[in-house]
Write an enzyme that holds these catalytic residues in place. Structure first.
Site, PDB file in Angstrom:
ATOM      1  N   ASN A   1      37.560  40.283  47.472  1.00  7.92           N
ATOM      2  CA  ASN A   1      36.298  39.678  47.039  1.00  7.92           C
ATOM      3  C   ASN A   1      35.824  38.760  48.160  1.00  7.92           C
ATOM      4  OD1 ASN A   1      34.233  38.286  45.834  1.00  7.92           O
ATOM      5  ND2 ASN A   1      35.504  37.269  44.283  1.00  7.92           N
ATOM      6  N   TRP A   2      34.787  39.195  48.847  1.00  8.83           N
ATOM      7  CA  TRP A   2      34.297  38.401  49.988  1.00  8.83           C
ATOM      8  C   TRP A   2      33.445  37.216  49.553  1.00  8.83           C
ATOM      9  CZ3 TRP A   2      32.831  41.251  55.165  1.00  8.83           C
ATOM     10  CH2 TRP A   2      33.989  41.819  55.712  1.00  8.83           C
ATOM     11  N   LYS A   3      33.096  37.159  48.264  1.00 14.52           N
ATOM     12  CA  LYS A   3      32.269  36.055  47.753  1.00 14.52           C
ATOM     13  C   LYS A   3      31.012  35.923  48.637  1.00 14.52           C
ATOM     14  CE  LYS A   3      36.424  34.098  45.829  1.00 14.52           C
ATOM     15  NZ  LYS A   3      37.177  32.925  45.384  1.00 14.52           N
TER      16      LYS A   3
ATOM     17  N   HIS B   1      33.644  36.674  37.100  1.00 17.71           N
ATOM     18  CA  HIS B   1      34.486  35.821  37.959  1.00 17.71           C
ATOM     19  C   HIS B   1      34.276  34.360  37.546  1.00 17.71           C
ATOM     20  CE1 HIS B   1      36.051  33.776  41.485  1.00 17.71           C
ATOM     21  NE2 HIS B   1      36.677  34.901  41.793  1.00 17.71           N
TER      22      HIS B   1
ATOM     23  N   GLU C   1      33.816  31.828  39.187  1.00 18.07           N
ATOM     24  CA  GLU C   1      32.724  31.155  39.913  1.00 18.07           C
ATOM     25  C   GLU C   1      31.374  31.514  39.319  1.00 18.07           C
ATOM     26  OE1 GLU C   1      33.993  32.449  43.807  1.00 18.07           O
ATOM     27  OE2 GLU C   1      35.774  31.186  43.608  1.00 18.07           O
TER      28      GLU C   1
ATOM     29  N   GLU D   1      42.853  35.595  36.914  1.00 16.62           N
ATOM     30  CA  GLU D   1      42.693  34.628  38.001  1.00 16.62           C
ATOM     31  C   GLU D   1      42.687  33.208  37.424  1.00 16.62           C
ATOM     32  OE1 GLU D   1      40.715  36.667  41.649  1.00 16.62           O
ATOM     33  OE2 GLU D   1      39.185  35.662  40.463  1.00 16.62           O
TER      34      GLU D   1
ATOM     35  N   GLY E   1      41.588  29.686  45.793  1.00 14.21           N
ATOM     36  CA  GLY E   1      41.225  28.953  47.008  1.00 14.21           C
ATOM     37  C   GLY E   1      41.990  27.661  47.218  1.00 14.21           C
TER      38      GLY E   1
ATOM     39  N   SER F   1      44.917  32.784  45.492  1.00 20.97           N
ATOM     40  CA  SER F   1      45.774  32.426  46.628  1.00 20.97           C
ATOM     41  C   SER F   1      46.827  33.488  46.961  1.00 20.97           C
ATOM     42  CB  SER F   1      46.439  31.060  46.395  1.00 20.97           C
ATOM     43  OG  SER F   1      45.455  30.042  46.293  1.00 20.97           O
TER      44      SER F   1
ATOM     45  N   GLY G   1      40.696  36.763  47.622  1.00 23.28           N
ATOM     46  CA  GLY G   1      39.519  36.126  48.196  1.00 23.28           C
ATOM     47  C   GLY G   1      39.688  35.931  49.687  1.00 23.28           C
ATOM     48  N   GLY G   2      40.054  34.711  50.075  1.00 18.57           N
ATOM     49  CA  GLY G   2      40.115  34.334  51.488  1.00 18.57           C
ATOM     50  C   GLY G   2      40.874  35.309  52.375  1.00 18.57           C
TER      51      GLY G   2
HETATM   52  P1  13P Z   1      41.513  33.249  46.918  1.00 19.14           P
HETATM   53  O1  13P Z   1      42.350  34.474  47.204  1.00 19.14           O
HETATM   54  O2  13P Z   1      40.719  32.765  48.081  1.00 19.14           O
HETATM   55  O3  13P Z   1      42.312  32.189  46.220  1.00 19.14           O
HETATM   56  O4  13P Z   1      40.380  33.727  45.838  1.00 19.14           O
HETATM   57  C1  13P Z   1      40.776  34.431  44.720  1.00 19.14           C
HETATM   58  C2  13P Z   1      39.566  34.957  44.056  1.00 19.14           C
HETATM   59  O5  13P Z   1      38.785  34.228  43.480  1.00 19.14           O
HETATM   60  C3  13P Z   1      39.319  36.411  44.134  1.00 19.14           C
HETATM   61  O6  13P Z   1      38.310  36.796  43.268  1.00 19.14           O
END
Ligand code: 13P
Length: 248
Positions: free
Chosen positions: A9-11, A93, A95, A163, A169, A208, A229-230
């Site tokens: 997920n590149w957000k 998600h 967010e 999640e 993050g 994470s 994510g990251g």
């Molecule tokens: P991180 O892997 O950066 O913690 O993000 C997880 C996430 O929200 C994937 O959708």
């Protein structure tokens, strides 16, 4: 057995320069056996989908509107995602739930729209830190699962991502026992509701995940992959996670 999926997920990250990572990733995953998905910002979907053609990489969106078209400035429909070359979409998600006030009801409507268009919906659930501290994690996950996945959902088009909000993050992850507890619980709830077919729904862990902890997480009961994510932004990092899943 559910199929294995490593999803990135590149957000709200990535412009044209980031397409170099896609080229590197398609090369790096050539021999891998699990499914691999990247969900970039909407502006990159079409170009990434073109680049991914003929490779093992699939491309997805990060949300969609429940309606097919209309006066919804800034939104994107499920049909627009498929038209751009997406096969999947992340829905609900945390967010989106936090930044845009999306409710379980909203996510259920999005899921119906997405699966109706042939997209695979990755429905996200997870507790906040306050909820975990209060001991209500399983109740929260049950409520979100029940409310966000509509009746009659085609199970072949459903993926669930657990999640924990506090693990996103932050570099913090639940213990392997805590992950197992939630994933076993989700499998049981989905099986009770949808029958034995629910054993084929991939259950992803997210929060994470990185190359260094991926293998131990993938060894946990009822974990069929990750939503990353990251660590999905760089092909070198993400391909390590993909390898860990292929080997799990
Ligand atoms: P991180 O892997 O950066 O913690 O993000 C997880 C996430 O929200 C994937 O959708």
């Amino acid at each position: 057995m559910a199929r294995k999926l490593a999803a990135g997920n590149w957000k709200m990250n990535g412009t044209t320069a980031a397409l170099a990572e896609v080229a590197a990733l398609t090369a790096a995953i050539e021999a891998e056996t699990c499914e691999v998905l990247l969900c970039p910002p909407a502006t990159l979907i079409s170009r990434m989908a073109d680049m991914a053609q003929g490779s093992g990489l699939m491309i997805g969106g990060q949300t969609c509107h429940p309606n097919g078209s209309g006066a919804h400035t800034g939104d994107i429909s499920a049909a627009m995602l498929t038209d751009a070359g997406a096969s999947h979409v992340i829905l609900g998600h945390s967010e989106r739930r936090a930044d845009h006030g999306e409710t379980d009801e909203d996510v259920a409507a999005q899921t119906a729209a997405a699966t109706g268009e042939g997209l695979i919906a990755i429905v996200c659930v997870g507790e906040t830190e306050a909820e975990r501290d209060a001991g209500v994690t399983l109740n929260v996950v049950s409520t979100q699962l029940a409310g966000s996945v509509p009746e009659g959902t085609d199970l072949a088009k459903l993926v669930i991502a657990y999640e924990p909000v506090w693990a996103i993050g932050t570099g913090r992850t639940p213990t392997l026992e805590q992950i197992a507890e939630v994933h076993d619980h989700m499998r049981a709830e989905l099986t009770e509701r949808f029958g034995q077919g629910a054993h084929n729904i991939p259950l992803l862990y997210g929060g994470s995940v990185k190359q260094s902890n991926a293998a131990e997480i993938f060894a946990v009961s009822n974990v069929d992959g990750a939503l990353v994510g990251g660590a999905s932004l760089k092909a070198a990092d993400f391909s390590g996670i993909v390898s860990a899943l292929s080997g799990a």
